[in-house]
Design a protein around this motif. Structure first.
Motif, PDB file in Angstrom:
ATOM      1  N   ASP A 186     -11.344  26.402   4.771  1.00  0.00           N
ATOM      2  CA  ASP A 186     -10.084  25.668   4.928  1.00  0.00           C
ATOM      3  C   ASP A 186      -9.536  25.343   3.548  1.00  0.00           C
ATOM      4  OD1 ASP A 186      -8.277  23.779   6.836  1.00  0.00           O
ATOM      5  OD2 ASP A 186      -8.686  22.763   4.945  1.00  0.00           O
ATOM      6  N   VAL A 187      -8.235  25.547   3.374  1.00  0.00           N
ATOM      7  CA  VAL A 187      -7.519  25.141   2.165  1.00  0.00           C
ATOM      8  C   VAL A 187      -6.350  24.269   2.608  1.00  0.00           C
ATOM      9  CG1 VAL A 187      -6.242  25.890   0.125  1.00  0.00           C
ATOM     10  CG2 VAL A 187      -8.174  27.262   0.962  1.00  0.00           C
ATOM     11  N   THR A 188      -6.323  23.013   2.148  1.00  0.00           N
ATOM     12  CA  THR A 188      -5.272  22.086   2.554  1.00  0.00           C
ATOM     13  C   THR A 188      -4.516  21.580   1.331  1.00  0.00           C
ATOM     14  OG1 THR A 188      -6.424  21.336   4.543  1.00  0.00           O
ATOM     15  CG2 THR A 188      -4.764  19.860   3.635  1.00  0.00           C
ATOM     16  N   TRP A 189      -3.205  21.753   1.370  1.00  0.00           N
ATOM     17  CA  TRP A 189      -2.304  21.280   0.312  1.00  0.00           C
ATOM     18  C   TRP A 189      -1.608  20.017   0.799  1.00  0.00           C
ATOM     19  CZ3 TRP A 189       3.148  21.025   0.587  1.00  0.00           C
ATOM     20  CH2 TRP A 189       3.806  20.756  -0.626  1.00  0.00           C
ATOM     21  N   THR A 190      -1.580  18.991  -0.048  1.00  0.00           N
ATOM     22  CA  THR A 190      -0.946  17.717   0.303  1.00  0.00           C
ATOM     23  C   THR A 190       0.135  17.388  -0.712  1.00  0.00           C
ATOM     24  OG1 THR A 190      -3.016  16.906   1.277  1.00  0.00           O
ATOM     25  CG2 THR A 190      -1.329  15.264   0.752  1.00  0.00           C
ATOM     26  N   LYS A 191       1.319  17.097  -0.230  1.00  0.00           N
ATOM     27  CA  LYS A 191       2.441  16.798  -1.121  1.00  0.00           C
ATOM     28  C   LYS A 191       2.440  15.322  -1.495  1.00  0.00           C
ATOM     29  CE  LYS A 191       7.364  17.659  -1.849  1.00  0.00           C
ATOM     30  NZ  LYS A 191       8.644  18.132  -1.254  1.00  0.00           N
ATOM     31  N   ASN A 192       1.454  14.930  -2.305  1.00  0.00           N
ATOM     32  CA  ASN A 192       1.368  13.539  -2.747  1.00  0.00           C
ATOM     33  C   ASN A 192       2.472  13.171  -3.726  1.00  0.00           C
ATOM     34  OD1 ASN A 192      -1.036  12.478  -1.418  1.00  0.00           O
ATOM     35  ND2 ASN A 192      -2.154  14.007  -2.593  1.00  0.00           N
ATOM     36  N   SER A 193       3.173  14.156  -4.252  1.00  0.00           N
ATOM     37  CA  SER A 193       4.239  13.857  -5.210  1.00  0.00           C
ATOM     38  C   SER A 193       5.373  13.051  -4.581  1.00  0.00           C
ATOM     39  CB  SER A 193       4.795  15.152  -5.808  1.00  0.00           C
ATOM     40  OG  SER A 193       5.326  15.999  -4.796  1.00  0.00           O
ATOM     41  N   ARG A 194       5.357  12.886  -3.272  1.00  0.00           N
ATOM     42  CA  ARG A 194       6.334  11.988  -2.646  1.00  0.00           C
ATOM     43  C   ARG A 194       6.135  10.553  -3.131  1.00  0.00           C
ATOM     44  NH1 ARG A 194       9.751  13.513   1.088  1.00  0.00           N
ATOM     45  NH2 ARG A 194       9.480  15.477   2.228  1.00  0.00           N
ATOM     46  N   MET A 195       4.930  10.254  -3.569  1.00  0.00           N
ATOM     47  CA  MET A 195       4.629   8.913  -4.028  1.00  0.00           C
ATOM     48  C   MET A 195       4.852   8.812  -5.530  1.00  0.00           C
ATOM     49  SD  MET A 195       4.016   7.266  -1.382  1.00  0.00           S
ATOM     50  CE  MET A 195       3.493   5.786  -2.193  1.00  0.00           C
ATOM     51  N   GLN A 196       6.073   8.548  -5.922  1.00  0.00           N
ATOM     52  CA  GLN A 196       6.375   8.311  -7.319  1.00  0.00           C
ATOM     53  C   GLN A 196       6.366   6.794  -7.543  1.00  0.00           C
ATOM     54  OE1 GLN A 196       6.848  10.936  -9.732  1.00  0.00           O
ATOM     55  NE2 GLN A 196       5.827  11.912  -8.000  1.00  0.00           N
ATOM     56  N   ASN A 197       7.342   6.253  -8.236  1.00  0.00           N
ATOM     57  CA  ASN A 197       7.384   4.805  -8.401  1.00  0.00           C
ATOM     58  C   ASN A 197       7.769   4.148  -7.088  1.00  0.00           C
ATOM     59  OD1 ASN A 197       6.751   5.177 -11.049  1.00  0.00           O
ATOM     60  ND2 ASN A 197       8.823   4.885 -11.814  1.00  0.00           N
ATOM     61  N   ILE A 198       7.199   2.986  -6.841  1.00  0.00           N
ATOM     62  CA  ILE A 198       7.453   2.266  -5.603  1.00  0.00           C
ATOM     63  C   ILE A 198       8.203   0.976  -5.918  1.00  0.00           C
ATOM     64  CG2 ILE A 198       6.390   1.125  -3.637  1.00  0.00           C
ATOM     65  CD1 ILE A 198       3.989   2.998  -4.115  1.00  0.00           C
ATOM     66  N   ASN A 199       9.336   0.804  -5.292  1.00  0.00           N
ATOM     67  CA  ASN A 199      10.128  -0.410  -5.488  1.00  0.00           C
ATOM     68  C   ASN A 199      10.012  -1.315  -4.269  1.00  0.00           C
ATOM     69  OD1 ASN A 199      11.303   1.667  -7.335  1.00  0.00           O
ATOM     70  ND2 ASN A 199      12.562  -0.087  -7.918  1.00  0.00           N
ATOM     71  N   ILE A 200       9.541  -2.546  -4.506  1.00  0.00           N
ATOM     72  CA  ILE A 200       9.422  -3.490  -3.407  1.00  0.00           C
ATOM     73  C   ILE A 200      10.534  -4.517  -3.506  1.00  0.00           C
ATOM     74  CG2 ILE A 200       7.891  -5.087  -2.268  1.00  0.00           C
ATOM     75  CD1 ILE A 200       5.954  -3.428  -4.470  1.00  0.00           C
ATOM     76  N   GLN A 201      11.234  -4.678  -2.399  1.00  0.00           N
ATOM     77  CA  GLN A 201      12.374  -5.593  -2.373  1.00  0.00           C
ATOM     78  C   GLN A 201      11.998  -6.901  -1.679  1.00  0.00           C
ATOM     79  OE1 GLN A 201      15.821  -3.477  -0.660  1.00  0.00           O
ATOM     80  NE2 GLN A 201      14.602  -1.602  -0.893  1.00  0.00           N
ATOM     81  N   PHE A 202      12.645  -7.994  -2.139  1.00  0.00           N
ATOM     82  CA  PHE A 202      12.455  -9.307  -1.520  1.00  0.00           C
ATOM     83  C   PHE A 202      13.819  -9.859  -1.140  1.00  0.00           C
ATOM     84  CE2 PHE A 202       8.647  -8.484  -3.766  1.00  0.00           C
ATOM     85  CZ  PHE A 202       7.652  -9.023  -2.968  1.00  0.00           C
ATOM     86  N   PRO A 203      14.288  -9.452   0.044  1.00  0.00           N
ATOM     87  CA  PRO A 203      15.630  -9.856   0.475  1.00  0.00           C
ATOM     88  C   PRO A 203      15.790 -11.373   0.489  1.00  0.00           C
ATOM     89  CG  PRO A 203      14.723  -8.173   1.923  1.00  0.00           C
ATOM     90  CD  PRO A 203      13.604  -8.625   1.048  1.00  0.00           C
ATOM     91  N   GLY A 204      16.958 -11.839   0.022  1.00  0.00           N
ATOM     92  CA  GLY A 204      17.268 -13.266   0.079  1.00  0.00           C
ATOM     93  C   GLY A 204      16.688 -14.084  -1.045  1.00  0.00           C
ATOM     94  N   THR A 205      16.115 -13.458  -2.048  1.00  0.00           N
ATOM     95  CA  THR A 205      15.556 -14.203  -3.181  1.00  0.00           C
ATOM     96  C   THR A 205      16.200 -13.731  -4.479  1.00  0.00           C
ATOM     97  OG1 THR A 205      13.766 -12.687  -3.799  1.00  0.00           O
ATOM     98  CG2 THR A 205      13.367 -14.181  -1.949  1.00  0.00           C
TER      99      THR A 205
END
Length: 471
Positions: free
Chosen positions: A325-344
């Motif tokens: 088995d050879v499995t390729w995973t597109k982890n490059s979708r995970m670049q920088n992650i921005n977390i938002q805090f609505p209302g603050t």
């Protein structure tokens, strides 16, 4: 730091295992005990109901109704040794410089599969399994506490599927995926560093005036402890998977399977606890106010990585079968992650990951000992998505790993059997020097500004047990 680490926990988690799983990223690598016995090399074997996960086209090979229920226990061991972690001020963070009990003694992940042959061409099935998972709990006073104290991610996927076989040589499969994720994370807040920086820059006078105006005792600042942040979130996301199987002969088959990316909008809450910073609660309230940290909602949009697997199976003779088995995973979708805090007023926290795509290669074999017992074995190499030590975070001290697996299938009766599997995974030494680009006191972004320098060493064992029944 900020509870925005909800992202890391979930984002990274979504992206794909820390020491509580064994595929790269946060992806839990064993969704089938029979597959575990060959180091997940048997995607084209399609010998039991777990083919719902590996390749839904494989259901075309199964007769009648089949049920598989299993559980995989993960027994991890990991250590951390500090190499000079610092605050945003450049001074040492202090605290414990080594950790050897931040992973659980054992965790377990269940799986359940059912297939039913509808007619000569159509089959249907359902899979319930754990796609992602992690569980780390560092001491609250360890040297990397401003990045992370604890993280727990649990998930489950429901995967209804169908297969269609137009003739004896070709089969196609399709499935829908409903994925639930729930995560919780905690981390220290560097109040001592902020107070020390205020004194060093001469801005402590305004802080003292605010404390006096609030009725607090400025003398309490003589002994300042960390605050603590915690955040949790959950979400349902939906995706799909497809598979194709080519069977040139009864003893040879090849498969290809694709599992789509899934979009998640994780919603949860962030809680800041300043109650233990000093012995004076009025002082604590002022310190929390000037930090701009307030309890709030939290939101982050993420996409899990898609995977593409190519595999093959060949029955050499009555005793031996080989597979890959050879499995390729597109982890490059995970670049920088921005977390938002609505209302603050708090700015986003940006977690730098910049993961790379990965490839996992596995080879396996079956040996039929007798009519009742089939032995299995396999070896696999899996890349880590972490690009370098500057992007290796305490929530995912991941590294390339080698897996060695053994398993067996025992036919208890003509209609039932038991699968057993054991795996040992050895991770390369993982060095980290992750620096947070934000620091306390800023409103444009949120973060402790710490740099966590250290080395993780990890290995783990997996023990799987499953029961199969044919109706």
């Amino acid at each position: 730091m900020t509870p925005k680490y909800l992202t890391l926990i979930i984002a990274a988690a979504l992206s794909a295992a820390s020491v509580s799983a064994h595929a790269s990223g946060y992806r839990f690598g064993s969704q089938s005990v029979s597959s575990q016995g060959t180091a997940e090399a048997n995607g084209a074997e399609a010998a039991d109901a777990s083919t719902v996960f590996a390749n839904p086209a494989g259901m075309a090979r199964l007769d009648g109704r089949q049920l598989m229920g299993g559980v995989t226990a993960v027994v991890p061991h990991s250590t951390f040794n500090d190499n000079g972690s610092t605050r945003f001020t450049g001074t040492p963070t202090g605290g414990l410089t080594s950790q050897d009990d931040f992973v659980p003694k054992a965790v377990a992940a269940p799986s359940l599969y059912y297939t039913q042959k509808v007619n000569d061409q159509w089959s249907a099935g359902m899979g319930v399994f754990v796609p992602y998972g992690t569980n780390l709990s560092y001491d609250w006073n360890w040297s990397g506490r401003y990045a992370l104290t604890n993280i727990k991610l649990v998930s489950v996927t429901l995967n209804p599927s169908v297969s269609f076989k137009p003739n004896e040589h070709h089969a196609f499969g399709f499935g829908l995926n409903g994925e639930f994720m729930k995560a919780k994370l905690g981390q220290g807040v560097d109040v001592p560093g902020s107070v020390a920086a205020a004194r060093a820059t001469g801005s402590s006078a305004a802080l003292l005036r605010a404390i006096v105006a609030a009725g607090g005792n400025p003398a309490a600042l003589a002994s300042v402890n960390d605050a603590h942040a915690s955040v949790d979130g959950k979400d349902w996301g939906f995706g799909w998977n497809v598979g194709y199987m080519y069977m040139p002969t009864e003893n040879t088959r090849f498969g290809i399977a694709y599992r789509s990316s899934i979009k998640h909008e994780l919603e949860g809450g962030a809680d800041w606890d300043f109650s233990g910073v000093t012995a004076d609660q009025k002082v604590n309230a002022v310190l929390q106010s000037v930090s701009h940290h307030v309890d709030s909602d939290a939101l982050v949009e993420l996409r899990t990585p898609e995977t593409l697997s190519i595999n093959g199976f060949h029955q050499f003779n009555d005793k031996w079968a080989g597979m890959f088995d050879v499995t390729w995973t597109k982890n490059s979708r995970m670049q920088n992650i921005n977390i938002q805090f609505p209302g603050t007023e708090s700015g986003d926290e940006v977690i730098r990951q910049q993961w790379k795509n990965t490839v996992r290669v596995a080879l396996g074999a079956n040996y039929k000992l007798n009519d009742a017992v089939t032995l299995r074995g396999g070896i696999a190499h899996d890349d880590a998505p972490v690009r370098n030590e500057r992007l290796r975070h305490a929530a995912l001290p991941d590294a390339d790993r080698l897996q060695l697996s053994f398993g067996a299938n025992w036919k208890v009766s003509p209609n039932s059997s038991i699968d057993l599997a054991y795996s040992y995974l050895d991770f390369k030494e993982a060095r980290g020097s992750y620096a947070n680009d934000c620091r306390p006191g800023l409103t444009a972004c949120t973060g402790n500004g710490e740099t966590v320098r250290g080395t993780w060493n990890t290995h783990l064992q997996l023990v799987g047990l499953a029961y199969n029944y044919k109706f």
